[in-house]
Design an enzyme around this catalytic site. Structure first.
Site, mmCIF file in Angstrom:
data_model
loop_
_atom_site.group_PDB
_atom_site.id
_atom_site.type_symbol
_atom_site.label_atom_id
_atom_site.label_comp_id
_atom_site.label_asym_id
_atom_site.label_seq_id
_atom_site.Cartn_x
_atom_site.Cartn_y
_atom_site.Cartn_z
ATOM 1 N N ASP A 190 0.830 -1.208 0.000
ATOM 2 C CA ASP A 190 0.000 0.000 0.000
ATOM 3 C C ASP A 190 0.863 1.255 0.000
ATOM 4 O OD1 ASP A 190 -2.583 -0.977 -0.118
ATOM 5 O OD2 ASP A 190 -2.854 -1.063 2.040
ATOM 6 N N VAL A 191 1.868 1.282 0.854
ATOM 7 C CA VAL A 191 2.733 2.460 0.946
ATOM 8 C C VAL A 191 3.446 2.710 -0.385
ATOM 9 C CG1 VAL A 191 4.792 3.410 2.052
ATOM 10 C CG2 VAL A 191 3.040 2.301 3.444
#
Length: 418
Positions: A190-191
């Site tokens: 996600d990051v």
């Protein structure tokens, strides 16, 4: 600890004047929105009335108010929503959809992470909004992208870490006790997707300066995770070798992993033969550096099963800090394995002011992790703590759309906004 407050330097922020409409939630999209906000953009976070971003409820732990009582906002939410204003609006209503279209006509960038086609039913998809605002940069973040056989599937970080190969190379070696695939301890996919989305937005802004046109950006968690396999992907594509789990060891460098000490563990990150020779001197075994089995990295990789036990037998006789002092003096990369509390107590982390504190309307102040980008001429600004749900609804609609108090009151009476 850096207590951040608005300053005159805001005028020099890189993205000052850029308006971002952030319809995303959870982590990948909000991470991108926060980064754009840190760089000076005016980011409006659109949230569901009465609920808000999913991560507001992903606790414990919870933010506490000034009296020490837990609030309704989980700590998770505060990791990705700094430098935003919150607008609580019901986009399932025709009036809510009309407001989003009006806001999109004022925006430079729109971020969304709905399922493919999820916003089309509201007339808020890229095709519809780009017709209304041809300069709009519309960034869609999904699990699997806008096309392909998996396009309509929901995508989550854990799922993608597995499907994208990261878990296949993370965890203990198959021959070790407790072996098995393991996810990374942070939602890293996600990051990284948030970072790639931000790069795409910045590239599209640069392109718009030349063409005058916006565009649709398609970023997928699976695509990002495959791209981020980096050397492991190259090992397979070029070397024909399917990488396997190796615990903390490195497939291409030896020694490059954790080793036991007299009071714990430490990391050795030896990247070349000269560093290895200096390590051997400090370890009291200079003969290793001239041994044909260990003198080059290629030889050490081939003979890791012989070398690593020898190193472990040496490192276990000194405490971690003693090793670190001696190896740093010799120019050998090494370090401790810190807990999170130890990270924020580290003198380098403190010197770099990686913890910042912002004013918060309920908690008084809230501690956050600083943005790691250091810009000499247009520095990152910490203007706002992550907002309360709907905290800026009236302010944003008056600011961006010029709505009057009477118009805002009617929208509230109709339950379109909160």
């Amino acid at each position: 600890m850096n207590t951040a407050t608005p300053s005159a330097q805001e005028q020099s922020s890189s993205l000052q004047g850029i308006k971002v409409l952030d319809l995303s939630r959870v982590l990948a999209g909000p991470w991108s929105g926060q980064l754009l906000g840190d760089l000076g953009a005016d980011v409006i976070k659109v949230e569901r009335p009465g609920a808000g971003d999913d991560t507001r409820s992903w606790g414990p732990p919870w933010l506490r108010d000034e009296a020490g009582n837990p609030t309704e906002d989980a700590a998770y939410f505060f990791s990705a929503n700094r430098n935003k204003r919150s607008l609580a609006i019901d986009i399932s209503t025709a009036q809510g959809q009309s407001l989003i279209r009006e806001l999109a006509c004022k925006a430079d960038v729109l971020l969304e992470n709905f399922k493919v086609g999820g916003l089309k039913q509201y007339g808020l998809d890229a095709e519809s909004l780009l017709k209304l605002n041809p300069r709009l940069i519309y960034a869609s973040i999904t699990g699997f992208g806008q096309d392909g056989p998996y396009a309509t599937r929901a995508g989550y970080d854990f799922l993608i870490q597995g499907m994208g190969g990261l878990m296949s190379v993370t965890g203990r070696h198959e021959r070790e006790e407790g072996a098995g695939p393991q996810k990374v301890g942070v939602a890293l996919t996600d990051v990284m997707t948030g970072l790639y989305a931000t790069v795409g937005v910045l590239a599209a802004l640069a392109a718009r300066e030349k063409t005058g046109r916006g565009q649709h950006i398609d970023v997928a968690l699976l695509d990002v995770q495959v791209a981020a396999l980096a050397n492991q992907a190259a090992n397979y594509l070029i070397g024909g070798i399917v990488p396997e789990r190796m615990g903390n060891a490195h497939p291409n460098i030896v020694p490059y992993q954790d080793f036991p000490t007299a009071d714990g563990d430490m990391i050795l990150a030896i990247g070349n033969d000269a560093q290895f020779a200096r390590f051997c001197e400090v370890a009291g075994h200079p003969e290793w550096a001239s041994d044909a089995r260990f003198s080059t990295n290629r030889a050490r990789v081939e003979n890791r099963a012989t070398l690593l036990p020898l190193i472990r037998q040496a490192t276990v006789f000194r405490p971690t800090q003693e090793w670190i002092v001696a190896l740093e003096q010799a120019g050998v990369p090494c370090g401790p394995i810190n807990r999170i509390d130890q990270v924020f107590d580290d003198p380098q982390v403190k010197a770099r002011q990686l913890r910042v504190t912002l004013p918060h309307p309920v908690a008084g102040t809230v501690p956050l992790v600083a943005n790691p980008i250091r810009l000499s001429e247009s520095p990152v600004q910490y203007r706002r703590a992550p907002p309360l749900r709907g905290q800026h609804t009236d302010e944003v609609l008056a600011d961006w759309l010029g709505l009057s108090d009477n118009e805002l009151r009617r929208l509230k009476d109709d339950a379109v906004i909160r």
